[in-house]
Design a protein around this motif. Structure first.
Motif, PDB file in Angstrom:
ATOM      1  N   ASN A 176       0.862  -1.187   0.000  1.00  0.00           N
ATOM      2  CA  ASN A 176       0.000   0.000   0.000  1.00  0.00           C
ATOM      3  C   ASN A 176       0.895   1.233   0.000  1.00  0.00           C
ATOM      4  OD1 ASN A 176      -2.261   1.665   0.163  1.00  0.00           O
ATOM      5  ND2 ASN A 176      -2.309   1.607   2.399  1.00  0.00           N
ATOM      6  N   GLN A 247      -6.901  -0.353  -5.750  1.00  0.00           N
ATOM      7  CA  GLN A 247      -6.186   0.832  -5.283  1.00  0.00           C
ATOM      8  C   GLN A 247      -6.303   1.977  -6.289  1.00  0.00           C
ATOM      9  OE1 GLN A 247      -2.177   0.064  -4.013  1.00  0.00           O
ATOM     10  NE2 GLN A 247      -2.767  -1.539  -2.579  1.00  0.00           N
ATOM     11  N   SER A 248      -6.318   3.195  -5.758  1.00  0.00           N
ATOM     12  CA  SER A 248      -6.348   4.394  -6.607  1.00  0.00           C
ATOM     13  C   SER A 248      -4.967   4.641  -7.179  1.00  0.00           C
ATOM     14  CB  SER A 248      -6.789   5.612  -5.800  1.00  0.00           C
ATOM     15  OG  SER A 248      -8.089   5.412  -5.265  1.00  0.00           O
ATOM     16  N   ASN A 285      -4.302   2.823  -1.292  1.00  0.00           N
ATOM     17  CA  ASN A 285      -5.709   2.899  -0.870  1.00  0.00           C
ATOM     18  C   ASN A 285      -6.012   4.343  -0.457  1.00  0.00           C
ATOM     19  OD1 ASN A 285      -6.381   0.108  -1.203  1.00  0.00           O
ATOM     20  ND2 ASN A 285      -5.204  -0.339   0.646  1.00  0.00           N
ATOM     21  N   ASP A 304      -4.119   9.542   2.768  1.00  0.00           N
ATOM     22  CA  ASP A 304      -4.483   8.452   3.667  1.00  0.00           C
ATOM     23  C   ASP A 304      -5.696   8.910   4.478  1.00  0.00           C
ATOM     24  OD1 ASP A 304      -4.666   6.727   5.928  1.00  0.00           O
ATOM     25  OD2 ASP A 304      -2.540   6.239   5.779  1.00  0.00           O
TER      26      ASP A 304
END
Length: 530
Positions: A176, A247-248, A285, A304
């Motif tokens: 991540n 995920q972006s 994320n 985040d």
């Protein structure tokens, strides 16, 4: 009583347990060796230095060879963070800017990158030789690239980490927060980034000492190259990126929209104005905060979810930075701006590229915006990075001494001036005291010869501390309007020439107050310390 398998203090099960733990210990030692050391995931600093020194000894001669420069890029990349793997295909336009034909193409690879396929103008290429230890390859070309000609180099690569690392965070591909840069693309020619730059380390590894970390300002070949990307000319690029696991993703350049290729949806980004080959890609994320700045620039903040404290503050800081840039430099160059949060273990704390700024989670995201000290830092950081974007887009800086006086010291000095305007002299002094302290510590640890600022050579402590403080003094002494007018005139006077800081300094000295010329010379032409 000594512990032994014959000693009656251990019963049978105790003896079996001790033997099992001993076997487990040796197994785990073997496992770590196989999944960390043997896969190249762990190297001592001394080992890395020795390998870099060996690379220079073996391949420095390539630097004298005429090699093509990148003048266009089209990249499509799939990121799979679950297995720390990226697969990508690319098409690079290469132009021979030299005076002789090129019959051999040299490529340098990033560690853990493998070339699956490589073609030149549609013809498959196979390496004539390859040094796997140093990831250096050479290809004999079926047809030489003639002077002035442009060719298409297309390839497919895989970048993947295997096993685990006990030391290197391997920031590029993580579960991540993956962060990839332009070094995943094979680098044409000799890779100067692998060279050792500290004389102490060079001496320990049998290399001659450097008189300067950067090319001298008289180096004709280096003057023709841009400091931000010596291996490339300014060019437009397209990056398409997707990431598994929901995920972006984001990349440098303007977001164009979704692109379907082979049944997969990619996010497509394009640099619409030619820029240096300096880009990055992120995946995590993320939550995304969107807003429109006062000048119409679309702002997207990738953050985040646990660090949502200062989104509005960053929006306001970006608005004020645009106003500051418009007032003193010119139009902010992009109609889209992405600001992303990246993991703290990345090599740098800040990254800039067309349409994009990446800021480490150590800075700004969790600051207490109610405290003036923290609030001022958010404004300072955002202003500095946006000024850096303007400079990188509008100034082509030569790959010689003094480059970072433009690329690092100048945006920092402008941001310091902004802090003074918005928060006052007392807050500014806090920043100046820290910079003076960092400069002093860095100077004390210098293993090379410190250069005067007009010949600054990229030392970590020099341009971003002493350099920015001295440029700030110029702005205060001359007046910022006169300073930025001189900068604008200098850029316009050299439209087709890479810029050299010493030349700008000469121009400044002609309009600097006569009664303060001595201080100017001391600040920029000597290495004296207050």
């Amino acid at each position: 009583n000594r512990l032994s398998l014959k000693n009656p203090q251990l019963n049978v099960w105790g003896k079996i347990g001790a033997a099992c733990f001993l076997v487990l210990f040796f197994y785990m030692q073997h496992y770590v060796q196989a999944h960390d050391h043997d896969l190249g995931n762990f190297k001592l600093d001394a080992q890395e230095d020795a390998e870099d020194a060996e690379y220079e000894k073996l391949f420095k001669y390539i630097e004298t060879k005429n090699q093509p420069q990148v003048c266009g890029l089209d990249l499509t990349i799939d990121i799979n963070p679950q297995i720390r793997k990226a697969e990508y295909s690319y098409n690079m336009s290469l132009v021979n800017t030299g005076n002789s034909a090129i019959d051999t193409l040299f490529l340098s690879l990033k560690d853990f990158v493998t070339i699956r396929q490589l073609k030149l103008n549609g013809t498959n290429l196979k390496p004539a030789w390859e040094n796997k230890k140093h990831e250096q390859l050479a290809y004999y070309l079926p047809l030489p690239i003639q002077a002035g000609d442009t060719v298409q180099l297309s390839g497919e690569c895989v970048f993947q980490f295997k096993g685990f690392s006990t030391a290197d965070p391997q920031k590029e591909l993580v579960y991540n927060g993956s962060f990839l840069q332009n070094d995943i693309i094979p680098r044409v020619g000799y890779n100067t980034d692998k060279e050792l730059t500290e004389n102490r380390t060079r001496g320990e590894n049998g290399l001659p000492k450097l008189t300067s970390r950067m090319n001298e300002i008289t180096d004709v070949k280096a003057l023709q190259k841009e400091a931000l990307s010596p291996e490339a000319l300014r060019h437009k690029s397209i990056i398409r990126v997707r990431c598994s696991g929901g995920q972006s993703v984001y990349a440098s350049g303007k977001y164009v929209g979704p692109k379907i290729i082979g049944g997969k949806e990619y996010a497509e980004y394009e640099t619409t104005v030619p820029a240096a080959m300096k880009w990055f890609i992120g995946a995590a994320n993320y939550k995304i905060f969107k807003a429109t700045l006062n000048n119409g620039t679309a702002l997207s903040i990738f953050y985040d979810a646990r660090h949502a404290y200062n989104l509005r503050t960053m929006q306001t800081a970006a608005n004020e930075a645009v106003s500051f840039i418009s007032k003193y430099l010119g139009t902010y160059p992009y109609n889209q701006l992405k600001i992303s949060e990246v993991p703290f273990y990345n090599d740098e704390d800040f990254y800039t590229a067309p349409n994009a700024i990446a800021i480490s989670e150590k800075h700004c995201w969790t600051a207490d915006g109610k405290r003036e000290k923290d609030l001022s830092y958010i404004y300072y950081a955002v202003c500095r990075e946006m000024c850096a974007q303007w400079i990188e887009q509008n100034m082509q800086v030569a790959d010689v001494q003094g480059a970072d006086m433009f690329l690092k010291a100048l945006p920092d000095a402008l941001a310091l001036f902004y802090v003074k305007e918005k928060f006052g002299k007392e807050v500014l002094q806090v920043y100046l005291d820290k910079k003076q302290e960092r400069y002093g510590k860095g100077r004390g640890n210098e293993s090379n010869t410190e250069q005067p600022l007009i010949y600054a050579d990229g030392a970590d402590y020099l341009e971003s501390n002493k350099g920015s403080m001295e440029l700030l003094k110029l702005m205060e002494t001359m007046g910022i309007n006169k300073f930025t007018e001189s900068l604008e005139g200098f850029i316009k006077k050299n439209p087709n020439r890479n810029l050299v800081f010493k030349d700008f300094y000469k121009q400044i000295s002609t309009v600097y107050p006569v009664n303060k010329k001595e201080q100017l010379v001391t600040a920029f032409e000597t290495v004296s310390v207050k």
